[in-house]
Design a protein around this motif. Structure first.
Motif, PDB file in Angstrom:
ATOM      1  N   GLY A  25      -1.370   9.116  -6.924  1.00 55.37           N
ATOM      2  CA  GLY A  25      -2.783   9.306  -6.627  1.00 55.37           C
ATOM      3  C   GLY A  25      -3.540   7.989  -6.557  1.00 55.37           C
ATOM      4  O   GLY A  25      -4.762   7.969  -6.478  1.00 55.37           O
ATOM      5  N   SER A  26      -2.819   6.889  -6.632  1.00 55.82           N
ATOM      6  CA  SER A  26      -3.487   5.595  -6.471  1.00 55.82           C
ATOM      7  C   SER A  26      -3.198   5.137  -5.045  1.00 55.82           C
ATOM      8  O   SER A  26      -2.598   5.853  -4.278  1.00 55.82           O
ATOM      9  CB  SER A  26      -2.917   4.588  -7.468  1.00 55.82           C
ATOM     10  N   ASN A  27      -3.600   3.952  -4.709  1.00 52.23           N
ATOM     11  CA  ASN A  27      -3.316   3.518  -3.341  1.00 52.23           C
ATOM     12  C   ASN A  27      -2.054   2.676  -3.256  1.00 52.23           C
ATOM     13  O   ASN A  27      -1.753   2.089  -2.238  1.00 52.23           O
ATOM     14  CB  ASN A  27      -4.501   2.730  -2.789  1.00 52.23           C
ATOM     15  N   LYS A  77      11.473   4.769   6.224  1.00 54.41           N
ATOM     16  CA  LYS A  77      11.382   6.051   6.913  1.00 54.41           C
ATOM     17  C   LYS A  77       9.953   6.437   7.281  1.00 54.41           C
ATOM     18  O   LYS A  77       9.711   7.529   7.759  1.00 54.41           O
ATOM     19  CB  LYS A  77      12.017   7.160   6.063  1.00 54.41           C
ATOM     20  N   ASN A  78       9.003   5.580   7.006  1.00 59.93           N
ATOM     21  CA  ASN A  78       7.640   5.836   7.448  1.00 59.93           C
ATOM     22  C   ASN A  78       6.966   4.484   7.637  1.00 59.93           C
ATOM     23  O   ASN A  78       7.533   3.449   7.263  1.00 59.93           O
ATOM     24  CB  ASN A  78       6.894   6.697   6.427  1.00 59.93           C
ATOM     25  N   GLU A  79       5.751   4.483   8.201  1.00 63.09           N
ATOM     26  CA  GLU A  79       5.103   3.191   8.458  1.00 63.09           C
ATOM     27  C   GLU A  79       4.817   2.454   7.167  1.00 63.09           C
ATOM     28  O   GLU A  79       5.109   1.276   7.035  1.00 63.09           O
ATOM     29  CB  GLU A  79       3.822   3.394   9.264  1.00 63.09           C
ATOM     30  N   LEU A  80       4.213   3.168   6.222  1.00 62.41           N
ATOM     31  CA  LEU A  80       4.153   2.612   4.863  1.00 62.41           C
ATOM     32  C   LEU A  80       5.361   3.167   4.124  1.00 62.41           C
ATOM     33  O   LEU A  80       5.820   4.267   4.445  1.00 62.41           O
ATOM     34  CB  LEU A  80       2.885   3.086   4.141  1.00 62.41           C
ATOM     35  N   PRO A  81       5.881   2.459   3.158  1.00 62.84           N
ATOM     36  CA  PRO A  81       7.015   3.038   2.434  1.00 62.84           C
ATOM     37  C   PRO A  81       6.585   4.287   1.664  1.00 62.84           C
ATOM     38  O   PRO A  81       5.506   4.308   1.082  1.00 62.84           O
ATOM     39  CB  PRO A  81       7.436   1.927   1.473  1.00 62.84           C
ATOM     40  N   PRO A  82       7.409   5.323   1.683  1.00 65.79           N
ATOM     41  CA  PRO A  82       7.079   6.516   0.900  1.00 65.79           C
ATOM     42  C   PRO A  82       7.138   6.200  -0.591  1.00 65.79           C
ATOM     43  O   PRO A  82       7.714   5.193  -0.994  1.00 65.79           O
ATOM     44  CB  PRO A  82       8.175   7.501   1.274  1.00 65.79           C
ATOM     45  N   LYS A 104       0.847  -1.187   0.000  1.00 64.60           N
ATOM     46  CA  LYS A 104       0.000   0.000   0.000  1.00 64.60           C
ATOM     47  C   LYS A 104       0.886   1.241   0.000  1.00 64.60           C
ATOM     48  O   LYS A 104       1.968   1.244   0.569  1.00 64.60           O
ATOM     49  CB  LYS A 104      -0.862   0.003   1.261  1.00 64.60           C
ATOM     50  N   GLY A 105       0.401   2.272  -0.639  1.00 64.15           N
ATOM     51  CA  GLY A 105       1.149   3.521  -0.627  1.00 64.15           C
ATOM     52  C   GLY A 105       0.240   4.643  -0.177  1.00 64.15           C
ATOM     53  O   GLY A 105      -0.982   4.466  -0.036  1.00 64.15           O
ATOM     54  N   GLY A 151       6.385  11.343   2.826  1.00 68.03           N
ATOM     55  CA  GLY A 151       5.485  10.834   1.796  1.00 68.03           C
ATOM     56  C   GLY A 151       6.166  10.485   0.492  1.00 68.03           C
ATOM     57  O   GLY A 151       5.735   9.595  -0.238  1.00 68.03           O
ATOM     58  N   VAL A 152       7.257  11.199   0.190  1.00 71.20           N
ATOM     59  CA  VAL A 152       7.957  10.885  -1.050  1.00 71.20           C
ATOM     60  C   VAL A 152       9.461  11.091  -0.875  1.00 71.20           C
ATOM     61  O   VAL A 152       9.896  12.048  -0.233  1.00 71.20           O
ATOM     62  CB  VAL A 152       7.417  11.720  -2.242  1.00 71.20           C
ATOM     63  N   ALA A 153      10.224  10.149  -1.417  1.00 72.75           N
ATOM     64  CA  ALA A 153      11.675  10.278  -1.383  1.00 72.75           C
ATOM     65  C   ALA A 153      12.181  10.235  -2.811  1.00 72.75           C
ATOM     66  O   ALA A 153      11.796   9.363  -3.593  1.00 72.75           O
ATOM     67  CB  ALA A 153      12.293   9.148  -0.576  1.00 72.75           C
TER      68      ALA A 153
END
Ligand code: ADP
Ligand code: MG
Length: 700
Positions: free
Chosen positions: A286-288, A414-419, A247-248, A393-395
């Motif tokens: 913009g997708s999940n 670096k976040n719970e879901l991968p950026p 999931k993103g 949110g983005v790397a």
């Protein structure tokens, strides 16, 4: 009949324990299946026979029918050689063995017709053939021999132990005699039909025992297609699974940060390519699902602005953004450019590198965790464990080939879901290669330079014309321009290279005397503060000439520098030359690249230099590079398991690769789990291949 192809080859006629051992250690062949998939690398036409009195000097490989009438051992300085007199109805010649005399002597039968095969030598007005391949005529007639005789890859050890191509052919014959000609199909009828392929069984037989050139071509096509197809199937499936499973963050909206910037701050109109790429990226984020995209764009194509726009969309959705570059110089440059672009907007941006002071570092860490800091730009310092984001949110990774897999994967955590991840590269990779090496990433290409860019004029000059080159440099400097003069510094001969650099620097200092001319010098042996100091002098325009080694290669942007002189240009690879040339042509002025060499040039060097003079299209240059050096040596593709192909060749079989990829995508779109009955063969083969494949581990 179905024999288990995992049977050990020790069960085959002609393979004893010692040969089995050799085949395993030298060629990695252990099972029937390994042997079956060990393909010849060329074929020899054996329809023709020659008579001894027709022999010619410098002949290619030929075959003769005749008898051995006598054998003798001749002593020589070291050891001895075995010499046989060989005769047909037209004359006599000698067969000679320098190695393996003992077992050959025992094996040879006198006065019985043999077919011999090999290359002849001409010496003292008589012909001889060293180490001929030999077979009794009676055997020759019985064998599965065909017009096109396969030649298998070999090793020195195998040759020394007498395991020749002919022996492998014999073992292959035993294999076919044992298992029959009925092999499991691995493709569907549909795919076989649409791509006009022959069956697996036909292909396997004809690759080892081709009856005609036509059948051989068919067999090669089928097996190459299959090899490429299953690689593509794995890559594309991996991508699909990742998209479904990982999931993103959904960046639903484009808000005020983006819009304000776009309408008030953007200093130019985006090129169509930039717009297209931005659309592709927006669809991902913009997708999940998590974005994993490679952005390729030649030097100067404007990747930074795309990166910034993507980061602003993250901000609009209450996420943070990070941009990582491989060197401090580059990170600083990105930081300065972005701060300037964001002028007047209320966005917090900070730079974090190895030389950020502890005091500042602490503040950055705090503000990242609290979320007050929105955009972080930096070097490797940015992936340290201490650096924690509130909500990354983005790397974005610039010049991705300079980072290892481990470093990139740290960003994922670096976040719970991968950026979302966007990797950018200015090293164009030919499309076919990208399909194979980055087949599981989505790829965007900026294939258009911003308008008004003047093409860099490129010329090749010989060292002997140095004076006229210097005169030209003086004219350009008089117009207010700056000049790079680059020397190669290549590890193996570092001492020599360093001397060349210093000699060059001295002679330039003589021809461009102070105080009229100021010269900077930057090389790898300098301390980084000193390098930075010299760079800054050049950036500020305090010096007109920058003498450097390739340390300036990466991404440096100094618009006023309009001449690039590359010394010993023949020693640079194409992609390096292209990168270096990309350092100029960044401002409004006409820019120049001068490739200096001596008169002594290899053919390949000539091709490289001509290519540079003729085109500035990075993709065209990469194609030539690929042809010259092969896929394994291109920047950004090393260590890719995808390139260990058995039969296909990414360069020569580019059209089959495209066909295979297209077929794989089509198939997975219609039957993602490969569960349709008509795809059952593909399914079985796919699972067998993925089980043994190293692909998964090698790509990230
Ligand atoms: P690279 O792709 O090599 O990283 P940069 O992002 O550094 O290229 O862009 C090179 C230069 O081109 C910068 O000075 C940038 O401001 C400028 N630029 C980028 N896009 C455009 C555009 N659409 N029109 C005009 N100039 C542009
Ligand atoms: Mg760049």
């Amino acid at each position: 009949m179905t024999t288990n192809l995992n049977t050990s080859i020790t069960y085959l006629k002609g393979v004893g324990p010692s040969r089995a051992d050799l085949l395993k250690t030298e060629l990695g062949i252990q099972t029937y299946s390994d042997l079956l998939n060990f393909f010849p690398f060329r074929y020899i036409d054996r329809t023709q026979f020659v008579k001894i009195n027709q022999l010619q000097q410098n002949s290619a490989e030929i075959q003769i029918i005749g008898k051995i009438t006598s054998l003798k051992t001749v002593k020589q300085k070291r050891g001895s050689r075995l010499v046989a007199t060989f005769m047909d109805e037209t004359g006599t010649m000698e067969l000679i063995w320098f190695r393996g005399a003992k077992w050959i002597k025992d094996a040879i039968k006198l006065n019985i017709p043999y077919v011999i095969f090999g290359k002849t030598n001409y010496f003292n007005r008589s012909f001889s053939m060293p180490h001929p391949e030999m077979e009794l005529v009676s055997e020759y007639k019985k064998s599965l021999r065909t017009a096109m005789q396969p030649v298998y890859p070999s090793t020195e050890k195998l040759t020394n132990k007498g395991v020749s191509s002919r022996i492998i052919t014999k073992i292959m014959q035993s294999l076919f005699q044992e298992v029959g000609l009925n092999f499991k199909e691995t493709l569907s009828d549909e795919i076989i039909k649409t791509n006009q392929l022959i069956s697996k069984s036909e292909a396997l037989f004809n690759i080892h025992f081709p009856k005609t050139q036509e059948l051989l071509t068919q067999a090669q096509k089928r097996l190459k297609f299959e090899e490429l197809f299953f690689i593509q199937l794995q890559l594309i499936r991996k991508k699909m699974i990742r998209k479904a499973k990982i999931k993103g963050f959904n960046f639903e909206k484009v808000g005020t940060y983006f819009n304000n910037f776009y309408h008030h701050n953007l200093p130019f109109e985006l090129t169509n390519a930039q717009k297209r790429v931005l659309k592709e990226i927006r669809k991902d984020i913009g997708s999940n699902a998590q974005m994993n995209r490679l952005l390729q764009g030649d030097v100067g194509s404007g990747k930074t602005i795309v990166a910034l726009l993507v980061m602003l969309i993250a901000l609009d959705n209450k996420y943070q953004a990070a941009l990582m570059a491989p060197t401090e110089i580059l990170a600083t440059q990105h930081y300065n450019a972005i701060v300037e672009l964001l002028n007047g907007m209320n966005v917090s941006v900070k730079l974090l590198t190895g030389s950020t002071k502890t005091k500042d570092r602490k503040v950055i860490h705090q503000n990242l965790e609290s979320g007050d800091l929105q955009i972080l730009i930096g070097t490797h310092a940015l992936i340290e464990d201490k650096v924690k984001f509130k909500n990354l949110g983005v790397a974005i990774i610039d010049e991705q080939h300079r980072f290892g897999v481990a470093q990139r994967s740290k960003l994922w955590k670096k976040n719970e879901l991968p950026p979302h991840i966007l990797v950018m590269t200015a090293t164009p990779i030919p499309r076919t290669l990208a399909m194979s090496v980055y087949g599981d990433l989505d790829i965007s290409v900026i294939d258009e330079l911003p308008p008004g860019r003047k093409e860099v004029k490129t010329a090749h000059r010989y060292d002997a014309n140095r004076l006229s080159v210097f005169k030209f440099l003086k004219e350009e400097i008089a117009k207010g321009r700056q000049v790079y003069i680059v020397y190669p510094l290549i590890n193996e001969s570092e001492v020599m290279d360093y001397k060349d650099l210093m000699d060059g620097y001295e002679s330039i200092s003589r021809d461009f005397p102070k105080p009229m001319y100021q010269i900077s010098i930057v090389h790898g042996k300098m301390k980084s503060e000193d390098k930075e100091f010299e760079m800054q002098r050049f950036i500020k325009g305090e010096t007109q000439i920058m003498v450097a080694t390739t340390v300036i290669e990466v991404g440096v942007n100094i618009p006023n520098a309009s001449v690039m002189v590359i010394e010993s240009a023949e020693r640079f690879g194409l992609s390096q030359l292209h990168q270096l040339r990309g350092r100029v042509g960044r401002g409004a002025e006409q820019s120049y690249c001068i490739l200096m060499t001596s008169f002594k040039l290899s053919n390949e060097a000539k091709i490289r230099l001509n290519t540079m003079v003729e085109t500035s299209d990075g993709f065209k240059i990469a194609e030539v590079d690929l042809k010259l050096r092969g896929p394994g040596n291109l920047m950004g593709t090393q260590q890719s398991g995808v390139l260990n192909l058995r039969i296909a060749d990414i360069v020569k079989d580019a059209h089959l690769l495209k066909l295979a990829r297209f077929t794989a995508i089509n198939l997975l779109e219609n039957d993602p789990s490969l569960s349709n009955p008509e795809n059952r063969f593909i399914n079985i083969a796919y699972h067998e291949i993925s089980k043994n494949s190293t692909l998964w581990a090698n790509i990230s």
